[in-house]
Scaffold this motif. Sequence first.
Motif: not given
Length: 168
Positions: A138-159
């Motif tokens: 899953h991936i999300t991105v948060a950003s605002e003008p003049g405040r940069g960007a934050t990308v969060l990636i969630y990768l599943p753990v191996a069984e």
Amino acid sequence: DFRSMLGNLLPLVRKAAGEDVSVTTHIGEELWPIVGDSSQIEQSIINLAINARDAMPDGGLLNIETDCVEIDDAFVRLHPGSRTGSFVKILVQDAGCGMDADTLSHIFEPFFTTKGPDKGTGLGLATVYGIVKQNGGHITVASEPGRGATVLIYLPVAEQPEPAAVPA
């Protein structure tokens, strides 16, 4: 072994980010093994570093952090398309120009770019999105003008396989 892979990738991330971008990292001490194609995940992180560099033409800070997280039902309700379980979280954060809400709503579309002609194809974030989804993440991105960007990636753990029974 995501921790080992990221350690080997950091010199390339620093090179992709450029001389004017300072790269800081906080890598979790004991990261769970993840499910995924290592070359695709490496490509995703490099793409994010290049986007961060382009968002900071005068230089700045690129921060990469990782940690192990458990995603619960409350998170899933707030983030459609996610699922519960154990994940390795990858945060990629820049101090760039940021994006407005309209731009954010298009960033994963193929060929969408905010860069000028001959400066980008608009495939970087679409590729990252595709890789994350293909690997069950899953991936999300948060950003605002003049405040940069934050990308969060969630990768599943191996069984983890059940330990074999030890004969008495």
